[in-house]
Design a protein around this motif. Structure first.
Motif, PDB file in Angstrom:
ATOM      1  N   ASP A 172      37.138  30.268  27.001  1.00 52.41           N
ATOM      2  CA  ASP A 172      37.270  29.083  27.867  1.00 52.41           C
ATOM      3  C   ASP A 172      37.785  29.482  29.244  1.00 52.41           C
ATOM      4  O   ASP A 172      38.671  30.334  29.377  1.00 52.41           O
ATOM      5  N   GLY A 173      37.229  28.840  30.260  1.00 53.66           N
ATOM      6  CA  GLY A 173      37.675  29.105  31.624  1.00 53.66           C
ATOM      7  C   GLY A 173      36.859  30.188  32.301  1.00 53.66           C
ATOM      8  O   GLY A 173      35.944  30.767  31.721  1.00 53.66           O
ATOM      9  N   ASP A 174      37.174  30.445  33.562  1.00 54.81           N
ATOM     10  CA  ASP A 174      36.473  31.451  34.347  1.00 54.81           C
ATOM     11  C   ASP A 174      37.206  32.783  34.245  1.00 54.81           C
ATOM     12  O   ASP A 174      38.263  32.987  34.860  1.00 54.81           O
ATOM     13  N   PHE A 175      36.659  33.671  33.456  1.00 53.68           N
ATOM     14  CA  PHE A 175      37.249  34.998  33.289  1.00 53.68           C
ATOM     15  C   PHE A 175      36.156  36.040  33.489  1.00 53.68           C
ATOM     16  O   PHE A 175      34.965  35.776  33.331  1.00 53.68           O
ATOM     17  N   PHE A 176      36.605  37.234  33.841  1.00 61.86           N
ATOM     18  CA  PHE A 176      35.675  38.335  34.065  1.00 61.86           C
ATOM     19  C   PHE A 176      36.142  39.553  33.261  1.00 61.86           C
ATOM     20  O   PHE A 176      37.320  39.678  32.922  1.00 61.86           O
ATOM     21  N   ILE A 177      35.199  40.427  32.972  1.00 63.83           N
ATOM     22  CA  ILE A 177      35.540  41.625  32.200  1.00 63.83           C
ATOM     23  C   ILE A 177      36.543  42.474  32.965  1.00 63.83           C
ATOM     24  O   ILE A 177      37.399  43.131  32.366  1.00 63.83           O
ATOM     25  N   SER A 178      36.479  42.418  34.288  1.00 64.21           N
ATOM     26  CA  SER A 178      37.438  43.171  35.100  1.00 64.21           C
ATOM     27  C   SER A 178      38.865  42.664  34.880  1.00 64.21           C
ATOM     28  O   SER A 178      39.830  43.426  35.030  1.00 64.21           O
ATOM     29  N   ASP A 179      39.020  41.383  34.528  1.00 63.56           N
ATOM     30  CA  ASP A 179      40.350  40.854  34.228  1.00 63.56           C
ATOM     31  C   ASP A 179      40.924  41.524  32.987  1.00 63.56           C
ATOM     32  O   ASP A 179      42.119  41.808  32.908  1.00 63.56           O
TER      33      ASP A 179
END
Length: 214
Positions: A35-42
């Motif tokens: 859920d939400g806006d996440f990226f693999i870089s996070d």
């Protein structure tokens, strides 16, 4: 090229590709379940993530660049720290993560690492990911066993067809059982036994003085 596979985890299709004989699971597909806006870089900027992947690489990758890894590890977790999968691979010679382009483009990870990424999404997602991946492996194993059993049965059938054809068409009735055994034991002597009633080796043993005359 091996055909890509798909498993469904909590309603999310997850692509599995094969590179150089090793399977990789799509982290890009898995990320859609978070859920939400996440990226693999996070995920990759997390210190625990870097330590885990570094240990995995040290065990499985003889060409892992420990010097670059030490630098990355020292910066992981800082607000200013940012690292892409492509940069991670280029700097450390990592083999557990892959960034691909094209039809099935995205970020892929070795199952060991993909399961760890699944924990980042949620503990429940990780459990179902492991379960579905294992189900895929079990299905493949069962299918291979079935194919092997079928091929073995087919080979037996073909063997009997082959030997029956030899007996009916190529072996004279006058040949005794001992000579017939030579037919089945050595296909290279098939015509010798069928035509002359003995193998080449038998003929040489019985005619030592004539060998080498021609």
């Amino acid at each position: 090229m091996a055909k890509n596979k798909t498993i469904v985890v909590k309603g999310n299709p997850i692509t599995i590709i094969q590179k150089e004989g090793t399977e990789f699971i799509s982290l890009t597909d898995m990320l859609k379940a978070k859920d939400g806006d996440f990226f693999i870089s996070d995920w990759l900027r997390n210190r625990n993530t870097v330590e885990f992947i570094g240990i995995w690489e040290s065990i499985n990758n003889p060409n892992f660049n420990y010097g670059e890894f030490a630098i990355i590890k020292s910066q992981a977790g800082l607000n200013s720290y940012k690292l892409s999968v492509k940069e991670w691979v280029e700097k450390t010679n990592a083999i557990g993560l892959k960034a691909t382009t094209g039809r099935y483009g995205g970020t892929y990870a070795h199952p060991d690492i993909a399961f760890e990424f699944g924990m980042w999404i949620s503990p429940e997602f990780k459990i179902y990911l492991i379960k579905e991946f294992q189900r895929l492996k079990d299905d493949e194993s069962d299918r291979l066993k079935l194919e092997w059993s079928f091929q073995r049965t087919l080979a037996k059938v073909n063997y009997h067809i082959h030997t029956d054809a030899i007996k009916q068409n190529l072996i004279p009735e006058a040949i005794d059982k001992n000579k017939i055994n030579f037919v089945y034991a050595n296909e290279a002597d098939l015509l010798n036994v069928a035509l002359f009633g003995q193998t080449a080796k038998q003929w040489r043993t019985e005619n030592p003085t004539t060998e080498g005359e021609h």
